[in-house]
Every structure is written in C-alpha cells, then in structure tokens.
Design an enzyme around this catalytic site. Structure first.
Site, PDB file in Angstrom:
ATOM      1  N   SER A  53      14.000  58.147  31.074  1.00  0.00           N
ATOM      2  CA  SER A  53      15.377  57.631  31.105  1.00  0.00           C
ATOM      3  C   SER A  53      15.388  56.106  31.246  1.00  0.00           C
ATOM      4  O   SER A  53      14.584  55.537  31.981  1.00  0.00           O
ATOM      5  CB  SER A  53      16.113  58.252  32.300  1.00  0.00           C
ATOM      6  OG  SER A  53      17.408  57.727  32.408  1.00  0.00           O
ATOM      7  N   CYS A  96      17.795  56.434  41.971  1.00  0.00           N
ATOM      8  CA  CYS A  96      17.963  55.057  41.480  1.00  0.00           C
ATOM      9  C   CYS A  96      18.007  54.108  42.667  1.00  0.00           C
ATOM     10  O   CYS A  96      18.817  54.304  43.582  1.00  0.00           O
ATOM     11  CB  CYS A  96      19.236  54.900  40.663  1.00  0.00           C
ATOM     12  SG  CYS A  96      19.497  53.161  40.234  1.00  0.00           S
ATOM     13  N   THR A 152      11.399  54.428  40.148  1.00  0.00           N
ATOM     14  CA  THR A 152      10.834  53.122  40.505  1.00  0.00           C
ATOM     15  C   THR A 152      10.915  52.884  42.018  1.00  0.00           C
ATOM     16  O   THR A 152      11.606  53.606  42.732  1.00  0.00           O
ATOM     17  CB  THR A 152      11.607  52.017  39.783  1.00  0.00           C
ATOM     18  OG1 THR A 152      12.988  52.125  40.152  1.00  0.00           O
ATOM     19  CG2 THR A 152      11.472  52.141  38.273  1.00  0.00           C
ATOM     20  N   GLY A 173       8.038  55.181  29.946  1.00  0.00           N
ATOM     21  CA  GLY A 173       9.186  54.284  29.994  1.00  0.00           C
ATOM     22  C   GLY A 173       8.804  52.858  29.638  1.00  0.00           C
ATOM     23  O   GLY A 173       8.833  52.455  28.477  1.00  0.00           O
TER      24      GLY A 173
HETATM   25  O1  RRO Z   1      19.976  51.426  36.135  1.00  0.00           O
HETATM   26  C1  RRO Z   1      19.092  51.123  36.961  1.00  0.00           C
HETATM   27  O2  RRO Z   1      19.137  50.065  37.618  1.00  0.00           O
HETATM   28  C2  RRO Z   1      17.969  52.018  37.269  1.00  0.00           C
HETATM   29  C3  RRO Z   1      18.059  53.397  37.346  1.00  0.00           C
HETATM   30 BR1  RRO Z   1      19.599  54.322  36.898  1.00  0.00          BR
HETATM   31  C4  RRO Z   1      16.941  54.153  37.789  1.00  0.00           C
HETATM   32  O3  RRO Z   1      16.963  55.389  37.947  1.00  0.00           O
HETATM   33  N1  RRO Z   1      15.827  53.486  38.100  1.00  0.00           N
HETATM   34  C5  RRO Z   1      15.723  52.144  37.977  1.00  0.00           C
HETATM   35  O4  RRO Z   1      14.661  51.564  38.254  1.00  0.00           O
HETATM   36  N2  RRO Z   1      16.805  51.424  37.547  1.00  0.00           N
END
Ligand code: RRO
Length: 317
Positions: free
Chosen positions: A30, A138, A201, A275
């Site tokens: 994602s 996130c 992350t 990713g």
């Molecule tokens: O959009 C983000 O800042 C973000 C998401 Br949704 C996530 O799941 N993991 C990330 O490192 N950034």
C-alpha cells in the site's frame, strides 16, 4: 524480461491465501504507485500477483504539506498523512484495474473510530475488491492508525467489526512499534483476521543542521526501505514461531531483491509486499523477483512456496 507466469519450469510460484489464488508471492504494498488504476494495472502487468490500494477512508483527506519525504542511503522517511480522495471517488481506479487485469486487488482502509473502519470496509467491498487490509499502524496522523494497533484488545475488536462489515477476507497490518508483536498478532487472529501483514513503517526523524529544523513538516515520519528489513524479519519470525500455520503472514519491510524475499519466506512469510523498492526500480522489479526466486527454489530443491516457507534452520520451535 517477459512477465512471469505461475509455473517457471518445474517451479510453481503460486500461493493460495485467505481463499484467494495468487500467481506468485509478490504483492504491491500500500502507498506506492497505487494512486491510479493505470499505475496498478502497470504493476500487475509487469508481474506482481496482486496490488494493495493506498489507504482509503470514507471521506477525502489532504495529507500533510511538503516536505513529506526524506530519502537517505538505507531508508526513506515519509509523512504523507494518509492523503486519499475518499472511497467513492477512488472507485473509478478500482473499476479500471478490474476491467484490465484478472488479478486480486486488496483495499487498505482506515478510520477515526472502529465504526468508521467498518464503514470503510463495507464501502470498499461494494467497489468489488477481493480483500480488505486494515491499516491499524499508520504512524503519521494522530487518531488515525497507531492507536488502533497497539492494544491487543482493540485490535481484536477492530478486526471483528471490520470482518463482520466486510464479508470478504480481512488482513491486518501490524506496527513494529510494540514490545509485544505476538499479542497484537494473536488479537488480530482472535478477531477473525484471515492474514497478518508485518510490518508497517517505524516512526523516525531527520534534521537539517543548516536550518536547524526537522526535515519533515510533520517532524516525524515512517521509516521504510532496507534499514527496516531486519526488524520486519524479526517480527515475521516471532509470529510464525508462535502461530505457525495458524494464520498466513505477509512479510513487508525493506525487500529490494529476491534474496530479501527468500529471507522473509524462510522466516515464515507465505507472501511478501514490495513498497519502497518499487519507487526506485519501477514495475519491472516484479519480474526480476519472480525469476530470482524460481531459480533459487530450483537450485535448492523446492517446487512450491509452501515447502520453502518457514524452513529456517538452526531455530528451536
Ligand atoms: O500516508 C502515510 O503517511 C502512511 C501510511 Br497511511 C502508512 O500506513 N504508513 C506510512 O508510513 N505512511
């Protein structure tokens, strides 16, 4: 290089997970090249078995102002802030993918409450996706991720509600930011998750010493890329060692080469997501990963992914 097929010689790269057939173990993670149907089609046509959409919410979200990405030698920090056009608007991207590709598409969802997560899951199901990935991890927006993913009871309740609303397979994406990933994994399993995605992350920061300011507007951001791999591997291995074949694990974090993917499979992952490396190497990376993995399996005497998975030696189980 030709896009890979399920069978490369005697080697069968296909995987069945959560009742879904995947032609190989490589999924797009994602948040990378998944803003449009066209870019996800491109990824699938270059050999990914499946894609995960960017994280979607019922209402649109702008995300954080720039700078929201910092690139370093061994990692990338991002603080995107969950930007997305909202599920209804994103529907046309899913439609385009569906029309052009016969491969699974999984929708990542988030919300500011368990009810919102459940509503988002029901909404993406109506778009026709194959599965839901709950983003309970996130690190970049208060109230929209991590606080649903660091307490096993909340994780169990969240998964249970989403599963009830979705009516399709549900994966849960775990945070590495915990002293006890096993309890979170068990919470997700008890809630009825059909698979675990490990890991998202890790919160981190970078400083500009000339301006004496943080490099990210949001100050903190999620760390991905090769530096995350040893942590992701440890999380996958811990979960697999305890839960075994009780629930499929999808490994993610710092995979750039087929060797990285083999490490995750040996540690217990049944599939892997790619990713950050896709943003550097482009969609053709997927064909390289498939052929490298197939050659390794052939040389090592494995004909199916299930045989290779979890076969790390020198570990007591
Ligand atoms: O959009 C983000 O800042 C973000 C998401 Br949704 C996530 O799941 N993991 C990330 O490192 N950034």
């Amino acid at each position: 290089m030709e896009p890979p097929s399920e069978k490369m010689g005697q080697i069968d790269l296909s995987v069945d997970m959560a009742g879904i057939h995947f032609e190989n173990p490589f999924m797009l993670a994602s948040g990378i090249l998944d803003e449009t149907g066209g870019s996800m089609v491109d990824i699938a046509e270059h050999g990914a078995s499946s894609v995960v959409t960017k994280s979607l919410s019922l209402e649109p979200r702008k995300g954080h102002p720039n700078p929201c990405i910092v690139e370093m030698e061994w990692c990338v920090l991002n603080a995107m802030g969950l930007p997305n056009p909202g599920i209804a608007e994103y529907g046309k991207e899913v439609k385009e993918y569906r029309e052009k590709v016969k491969k699974p598409i999984i929708a990542s969802v988030f919300g500011s409450s368990i009810e919102e997560y459940a509503g988002a899951a029901a909404a993406v199901r109506r778009l026709g996706v194959d599965a839901v990935e709950i983003n309970g991890s996130c690190p970049n927006a208060a109230g929209l991720g991590l606080q649903f993913g660091q307490d096993p009871d909340v994780v169990r309740e969240l998964v249970k509600e989403v599963k009830g609303a979705a009516g399709i397979p549900v994966l849960f994406k775990l945070t590495p930011e915990t002293g006890d990933i096993l309890s979170l994994a068990e919470g997700a399993k008890q809630g009825g998750a059909d698979g675990l995605v490990a890991v998202n992350t890790m919160r981190s920061m970078a400083v500009d010493i000339s301006t004496r300011r943080p490099l990210l507007t949001n100050v903190y951001g999620g760390l991905s890329g090769p530096a995350l791999k040893p942590i992701g591997l440890r999380c996958v291995h811990e979960i697999y060692t305890e839960l075994g074949d009780g629930i499929p694990i999808i490994g993610v974090g710092g995979i750039t080469t087929w060797e990285d993917a083999v490490e995750y499979l040996l540690a217990g992952a049944l599939m892997v997501q790619i990713g950050t490396a896709v943003s550097y190497h482009g969609p053709s990376l997927f064909a390289d990963l498939c052929s490298g993995l197939a050659t390794y399996m052939e040389e090592s005497g494995y004909s199916r992914i299930e045989d290779l998975r979890g076969s790390l030696r020198g570990c007591s189980r």
